[in-house]
Design a protein around this motif. Structure first.
Motif, PDB file in Angstrom:
ATOM      1  N   THR A   1     -12.584  14.636   9.753  1.00  0.00           N
ATOM      2  CA  THR A   1     -11.385  14.232   9.018  1.00  0.00           C
ATOM      3  C   THR A   1     -10.281  15.270   9.193  1.00  0.00           C
ATOM      4  OG1 THR A   1     -12.783  13.113   7.410  1.00  0.00           O
ATOM      5  CG2 THR A   1     -10.517  13.560   6.764  1.00  0.00           C
ATOM      6  N   GLY A   2     -10.654  16.533   9.113  1.00  0.00           N
ATOM      7  CA  GLY A   2      -9.661  17.587   9.298  1.00  0.00           C
ATOM      8  C   GLY A   2      -9.095  17.606  10.705  1.00  0.00           C
ATOM      9  N   LEU A   3      -9.956  17.424  11.697  1.00  0.00           N
ATOM     10  CA  LEU A   3      -9.490  17.457  13.078  1.00  0.00           C
ATOM     11  C   LEU A   3      -8.648  16.237  13.426  1.00  0.00           C
ATOM     12  CD1 LEU A   3     -12.628  18.888  14.919  1.00  0.00           C
ATOM     13  CD2 LEU A   3     -10.471  20.038  14.412  1.00  0.00           C
ATOM     14  N   VAL A   4      -8.989  15.080  12.871  1.00  0.00           N
ATOM     15  CA  VAL A   4      -8.170  13.885  13.120  1.00  0.00           C
ATOM     16  C   VAL A   4      -6.755  14.103  12.595  1.00  0.00           C
ATOM     17  CG1 VAL A   4      -7.859  11.473  12.426  1.00  0.00           C
ATOM     18  CG2 VAL A   4     -10.072  12.251  13.250  1.00  0.00           C
ATOM     19  N   ALA A   5      -6.637  14.676  11.409  1.00  0.00           N
ATOM     20  CA  ALA A   5      -5.302  14.976  10.862  1.00  0.00           C
ATOM     21  C   ALA A   5      -4.589  16.010  11.719  1.00  0.00           C
ATOM     22  CB  ALA A   5      -5.431  15.476   9.425  1.00  0.00           C
ATOM     23  N   LEU A   6      -5.336  16.988  12.242  1.00  0.00           N
ATOM     24  CA  LEU A   6      -4.739  18.014  13.109  1.00  0.00           C
ATOM     25  C   LEU A   6      -4.228  17.402  14.405  1.00  0.00           C
ATOM     26  CD1 LEU A   6      -4.349  21.138  13.324  1.00  0.00           C
ATOM     27  CD2 LEU A   6      -6.517  21.167  14.546  1.00  0.00           C
ATOM     28  N   PHE A   7      -5.032  16.551  15.016  1.00  0.00           N
ATOM     29  CA  PHE A   7      -4.622  15.925  16.278  1.00  0.00           C
ATOM     30  C   PHE A   7      -3.534  14.870  16.080  1.00  0.00           C
ATOM     31  CE2 PHE A   7      -9.071  17.073  17.812  1.00  0.00           C
ATOM     32  CZ  PHE A   7      -8.618  18.235  18.418  1.00  0.00           C
ATOM     33  N   ALA A   8      -3.391  14.372  14.855  1.00  0.00           N
ATOM     34  CA  ALA A   8      -2.337  13.386  14.567  1.00  0.00           C
ATOM     35  C   ALA A   8      -0.981  14.056  14.301  1.00  0.00           C
ATOM     36  CB  ALA A   8      -2.740  12.525  13.381  1.00  0.00           C
TER      37      ALA A   8
ATOM     38  N   GLY B   1      -0.485  16.842  12.118  1.00  0.00           N
ATOM     39  CA  GLY B   1      -0.390  17.583  10.866  1.00  0.00           C
ATOM     40  C   GLY B   1      -1.208  18.854  10.913  1.00  0.00           C
ATOM     41  N   TYR B   2      -1.496  19.378   9.760  1.00  0.00           N
ATOM     42  CA  TYR B   2      -2.365  20.544   9.642  1.00  0.00           C
ATOM     43  C   TYR B   2      -3.804  20.073   9.454  1.00  0.00           C
ATOM     44  CZ  TYR B   2       1.994  22.989   8.845  1.00  0.00           C
ATOM     45  OH  TYR B   2       3.251  23.486   8.984  1.00  0.00           O
ATOM     46  N   PHE B   3      -4.741  21.042   9.544  1.00  0.00           N
ATOM     47  CA  PHE B   3      -6.143  20.715   9.296  1.00  0.00           C
ATOM     48  C   PHE B   3      -6.290  20.222   7.852  1.00  0.00           C
ATOM     49  CE2 PHE B   3     -10.565  21.858   8.248  1.00  0.00           C
ATOM     50  CZ  PHE B   3     -11.208  21.199   9.288  1.00  0.00           C
ATOM     51  N   LEU B   4      -6.924  19.103   7.660  1.00  0.00           N
ATOM     52  CA  LEU B   4      -7.113  18.439   6.363  1.00  0.00           C
ATOM     53  C   LEU B   4      -5.794  18.025   5.713  1.00  0.00           C
ATOM     54  CD1 LEU B   4     -10.031  20.500   4.780  1.00  0.00           C
ATOM     55  CD2 LEU B   4     -10.140  18.283   5.894  1.00  0.00           C
ATOM     56  N   ASP B   5      -4.778  17.750   6.496  1.00  0.00           N
ATOM     57  CA  ASP B   5      -3.523  17.205   5.992  1.00  0.00           C
ATOM     58  C   ASP B   5      -3.694  15.681   5.930  1.00  0.00           C
ATOM     59  OD1 ASP B   5      -0.978  16.638   5.256  1.00  0.00           O
ATOM     60  OD2 ASP B   5      -0.048  17.291   7.143  1.00  0.00           O
ATOM     61  N   TYR B   6      -4.136  15.228   4.785  1.00  0.00           N
ATOM     62  CA  TYR B   6      -4.527  13.824   4.656  1.00  0.00           C
ATOM     63  C   TYR B   6      -3.377  12.866   4.902  1.00  0.00           C
ATOM     64  CZ  TYR B   6      -8.203  16.294   2.174  1.00  0.00           C
ATOM     65  OH  TYR B   6      -9.180  17.162   1.842  1.00  0.00           O
ATOM     66  N   GLY B   7      -2.170  13.297   4.648  1.00  0.00           N
ATOM     67  CA  GLY B   7      -1.009  12.438   4.859  1.00  0.00           C
ATOM     68  C   GLY B   7      -0.783  12.101   6.320  1.00  0.00           C
ATOM     69  N   GLN B   8      -1.425  12.820   7.235  1.00  0.00           N
ATOM     70  CA  GLN B   8      -1.261  12.569   8.667  1.00  0.00           C
ATOM     71  C   GLN B   8      -2.409  11.748   9.261  1.00  0.00           C
ATOM     72  OE1 GLN B   8       1.409  13.380  10.468  1.00  0.00           O
ATOM     73  NE2 GLN B   8       2.316  14.123   8.562  1.00  0.00           N
ATOM     74  N   LEU B   9      -3.337  11.294   8.441  1.00  0.00           N
ATOM     75  CA  LEU B   9      -4.447  10.508   8.982  1.00  0.00           C
ATOM     76  C   LEU B   9      -3.911   9.211   9.571  1.00  0.00           C
ATOM     77  CD1 LEU B   9      -7.158  10.986   6.210  1.00  0.00           C
ATOM     78  CD2 LEU B   9      -7.131  11.959   8.496  1.00  0.00           C
ATOM     79  N   PRO B  10      -4.362   8.857  10.766  1.00  0.00           N
ATOM     80  CA  PRO B  10      -3.827   7.656  11.436  1.00  0.00           C
ATOM     81  C   PRO B  10      -4.505   6.372  10.969  1.00  0.00           C
ATOM     82  CG  PRO B  10      -5.339   8.790  12.886  1.00  0.00           C
ATOM     83  CD  PRO B  10      -5.255   9.619  11.635  1.00  0.00           C
ATOM     84  N   ILE B  11      -4.313   6.026   9.704  1.00  0.00           N
ATOM     85  CA  ILE B  11      -4.844   4.774   9.172  1.00  0.00           C
ATOM     86  C   ILE B  11      -3.656   3.841   8.957  1.00  0.00           C
ATOM     87  CG2 ILE B  11      -6.133   3.680   7.318  1.00  0.00           C
ATOM     88  CD1 ILE B  11      -7.471   6.403   6.797  1.00  0.00           C
ATOM     89  N   PRO B  12      -3.576   2.762   9.709  1.00  0.00           N
ATOM     90  CA  PRO B  12      -2.396   1.898   9.607  1.00  0.00           C
ATOM     91  C   PRO B  12      -2.342   1.135   8.278  1.00  0.00           C
ATOM     92  CG  PRO B  12      -4.011   0.953  11.110  1.00  0.00           C
ATOM     93  CD  PRO B  12      -4.536   2.290  10.701  1.00  0.00           C
ATOM     94  N   GLY B  13      -1.130   0.912   7.811  1.00  0.00           N
ATOM     95  CA  GLY B  13      -0.919   0.100   6.614  1.00  0.00           C
ATOM     96  C   GLY B  13      -0.973   0.874   5.311  1.00  0.00           C
ATOM     97  N   LEU B  14      -1.142   2.184   5.356  1.00  0.00           N
ATOM     98  CA  LEU B  14      -1.223   2.972   4.128  1.00  0.00           C
ATOM     99  C   LEU B  14      -0.076   3.976   4.085  1.00  0.00           C
ATOM    100  CD1 LEU B  14      -5.049   3.808   4.033  1.00  0.00           C
ATOM    101  CD2 LEU B  14      -3.855   1.963   2.856  1.00  0.00           C
ATOM    102  N   ASP B  15       0.494   4.166   2.904  1.00  0.00           N
ATOM    103  CA  ASP B  15       1.551   5.172   2.775  1.00  0.00           C
ATOM    104  C   ASP B  15       0.927   6.541   2.499  1.00  0.00           C
ATOM    105  OD1 ASP B  15       0.686   4.903   0.218  1.00  0.00           O
ATOM    106  OD2 ASP B  15       2.634   4.472  -0.662  1.00  0.00           O
TER     107      ASP B  15
END
Length: 145
Positions: free
Chosen positions: A85-92, A94-108
């Motif tokens: 989860t942390g790395l997905v946000a980093l590669f998207a 954001g920062y490590f564990l930056d949940y706001g950057q998670l690439p889940i479509p349809g969510l604010d």
């Protein structure tokens, strides 16, 4: 160690309490993103419910409930959930564990943080439960056999 005789009262009490402790552990994990606590406390409660059965009934019966060989893979899966989860946000971006950057479509942003924290709490809870059960199994290995 003395030969242990299983008490039917202790066994019945542990069988009655264990599911309630497990449900409360899941509640603590799923409620962890609303209030302090969550993964570690919930994982500890899940481990306590499993260890209650292990202590009261012995390892042979408890192996049917939760086998020894599942602890290490479940701990690894929990760690992978956390770092994944942390790395997905980093590669998207954001920062490590930056949940706001998670690439889940349809969510604010607020919904992304909600689901991100829940995913992290699940990973932590799974790891804590598996590691505590593994520690107990390693400590009592050879006593019941």
């Amino acid at each position: 160690m003395k030969k242990r005789v299983a008490s039917p009262i202790v066994l019945l009490g542990s069988r009655l309490l264990s599911p309630y402790i497990m449900v409360f552990g899941l509640y603590v994990i799923f409620h962890g993103h609303y209030s302090p606590g969550g993964g570690f406390q919930g994982g500890t409660l899940l481990a306590a419910s499993l260890l209650l059965i292990r202590i009261s009934s012995g390892r042979r019966i408890s192996r049917i409930q939760f086998s020894d060989y599942l602890t290490t893979p479940l701990a690894v899966v929990g760690v992978l959930i956390y770092f994944g989860t942390g790395l997905v946000a980093l590669f998207a971006g954001g920062y490590f564990l930056d949940y706001g950057q998670l690439p889940i479509p349809g969510l604010d942003g607020a919904e992304l943080r909600y689901w991100g924290i829940l995913i992290i709490e699940l990973g932590i809870g799974l790891t804590v439960m598996a590691v505590l059960v593994s520690i107990f199994d390693d400590m009592v290995r050879g006593e019941d056999e």
